[in-house]
Design a protein around this motif. Sequence first.
Motif, PDB file in Angstrom:
ATOM      1  N   SER A  64       8.171   0.963  -2.016  1.00  0.00           N
ATOM      2  CA  SER A  64       7.355   2.115  -1.688  1.00  0.00           C
ATOM      3  C   SER A  64       7.893   2.554  -0.332  1.00  0.00           C
ATOM      4  CB  SER A  64       5.878   1.744  -1.588  1.00  0.00           C
ATOM      5  OG  SER A  64       5.195   2.786  -0.920  1.00  0.00           O
ATOM      6  N   THR A  76       6.988   5.001   1.206  1.00  0.00           N
ATOM      7  CA  THR A  76       5.832   5.546   1.921  1.00  0.00           C
ATOM      8  C   THR A  76       5.525   4.713   3.173  1.00  0.00           C
ATOM      9  OG1 THR A  76       4.981   5.956  -0.320  1.00  0.00           O
ATOM     10  CG2 THR A  76       3.428   6.227   1.486  1.00  0.00           C
ATOM     11  N   LYS A  77       5.980   3.463   3.183  1.00  0.00           N
ATOM     12  CA  LYS A  77       5.568   2.496   4.203  1.00  0.00           C
ATOM     13  C   LYS A  77       6.617   2.395   5.329  1.00  0.00           C
ATOM     14  CE  LYS A  77       2.154   2.088   1.378  1.00  0.00           C
ATOM     15  NZ  LYS A  77       2.539   1.910   0.018  1.00  0.00           N
ATOM     16  N   MET A 131       4.615   3.850  -6.777  1.00  0.00           N
ATOM     17  CA  MET A 131       4.026   3.561  -8.089  1.00  0.00           C
ATOM     18  C   MET A 131       4.899   4.081  -9.223  1.00  0.00           C
ATOM     19  SD  MET A 131       1.548   1.569  -7.924  1.00  0.00           S
ATOM     20  CE  MET A 131       1.352   1.517  -9.691  1.00  0.00           C
ATOM     21  N   ASP A 164       9.281  -6.283  -5.604  1.00  0.00           N
ATOM     22  CA  ASP A 164       8.835  -5.187  -4.741  1.00  0.00           C
ATOM     23  C   ASP A 164       9.014  -5.652  -3.296  1.00  0.00           C
ATOM     24  OD1 ASP A 164       7.277  -3.547  -3.075  1.00  0.00           O
ATOM     25  OD2 ASP A 164       5.759  -3.184  -4.618  1.00  0.00           O
TER      26      ASP A 164
HETATM   27  N1  PLP Z   1       3.992  -1.614  -3.542  1.00  0.00           N
HETATM   28  C1  PLP Z   1       3.274  -2.072  -2.512  1.00  0.00           C
HETATM   29  C2  PLP Z   1       3.516  -3.465  -2.016  1.00  0.00           C
HETATM   30  C3  PLP Z   1       2.307  -1.271  -1.906  1.00  0.00           C
HETATM   31  O1  PLP Z   1       1.594  -1.754  -0.882  1.00  0.00           O
HETATM   32  C4  PLP Z   1       2.097   0.041  -2.414  1.00  0.00           C
HETATM   33  C5  PLP Z   1       1.072   0.938  -1.817  1.00  0.00           C
HETATM   34  O2  PLP Z   1       0.324   0.556  -0.951  1.00  0.00           O
HETATM   35  C6  PLP Z   1       2.847   0.476  -3.494  1.00  0.00           C
HETATM   36  C7  PLP Z   1       3.802  -0.360  -4.026  1.00  0.00           C
HETATM   37  C8  PLP Z   1       2.665   1.850  -4.079  1.00  0.00           C
HETATM   38  O3  PLP Z   1       3.394   2.775  -3.338  1.00  0.00           O
HETATM   39  P1  PLP Z   1       3.064   4.359  -3.274  1.00  0.00           P
HETATM   40  O4  PLP Z   1       1.748   4.507  -2.600  1.00  0.00           O
HETATM   41  O5  PLP Z   1       4.225   4.890  -2.517  1.00  0.00           O
HETATM   42  O6  PLP Z   1       3.031   4.850  -4.671  1.00  0.00           O
END
Ligand code: PLP
Length: 413
Positions: free
Chosen positions: A208, A210-211, A90, A187
């Motif tokens: 992200s 995170t994934k 984000m 993205d």
């Molecule tokens: N972009 C996508 C496609 C996502 O699915 C997400 C979170 O699920 C984000 C951005 C946001 O990422 P973060 O949770 O690392 O801030």
Amino acid sequence: MTNRNPVETLANTRHEFGEHGGVNMSIEASTTFTVMHSNTMPDIFGGKKGPDQGGCYLYGRHFNPTVYTLSKQLAALEGTEAAYCTASGMSAISATLMQLCDQGDHIVSSNAVYGGTYALMHDLFPPKTGIASTFVDITDLDAVEAAITDRTRVIYTESMANPTLRIANIPRLSAIAKRHGIKLVVDNTFSPLILSPIKLGADIVIHSMTKFISGASDYIAGAICADTEFIQQLMDLHTGMLMVLGPTMDPQVAFNINLRIPHLPIRMVEHAKRTQLFAERLQEMGMTVSYPGLSSHPDHELISELHCPDYGYGGILTLDMGTVETANELLDMLQNEYHFGYVAVSLGYFDTLMSCSGSSTSSEMTDKDKAAACISPGLVRLSIGYTGTSEQRWSQLSEALKRMGAVPEQRIA
Ligand code: PLP
């Protein structure tokens, strides 16, 4: 058009040594760095003499060597001149959009984006920044072009949309953006390695991490991949969204994510192999399944043209269970009785993560906007993991579906 496989560039970029010749990069834990000659401080502070221009690092919120090394790998992954990592996906999105847009400017965004991204543009930006957004069906290129005004600065899309799995036609969107002198921001969280948006014409790519890139659901992290000029703008002492707002990545996080980059390609292959198998079998069973690797997917031909075939069609599929109640019944059964996966938001984990998008990661959207984006209340998103064997996991999934009576009668063998 076939994408190149980015692992070759990545392998060359990684060939660096740790501080004492280690095979792993070093973790630079210092938040501040010694300037050997005080008279060079103004140039270092002004960004004219960074570590790549014979100067040195200055301060951890600006550039940290460990974060910088990971950033170089992200640049290699996406084929950009530069990149920088952030504290979350984000923060990467918000910093990028605020850097590109001034008060009164306008974004044309896909109407199928992660709920947090939608909230940023729909709810937060207008009152806080005066940046307006118009949400359109990104697959309708006429609608995209028609939404552009003289204040539009950005076309924003996800390469593979969360959760609809629709594919953005990046080359065509890029042509529209170029015609209007605006930026195409993509993205690529759902499709690292599978799609290379920069090669296809995008200006800036966001992740992200995170994934899939982290892969273990243990770090929140993001990245912005772009040209050097844009990354420098983000770091400007006065107006740089990363420098001044400060969503800095911790070097320990950078180090740990760095350790997962070498097996990202192997993981993506396995995610895709299993997801393709399950999607085909679910379709044979008569379930309402969506997966870009199925010829029934509306963008199958497009992604087949754009993707790097080595990585297939991604690790996520959706099942439309009709109602939220049926969807929840399935999720509970899969988690609590069959141990197929976890009822949890997020994706790209080694185990399967499952959620009902309309009431979780897309819940920020109004009912009208969810309907326009085709996010139905019973839509279940499954991020398919690779633990256990495929057949073990398939029997858990198919047995649960049969037991709850979700499989059309005639399809039960
Ligand atoms: N972009 C996508 C496609 C996502 O699915 C997400 C979170 O699920 C984000 C951005 C946001 O990422 P973060 O949770 O690392 O801030």
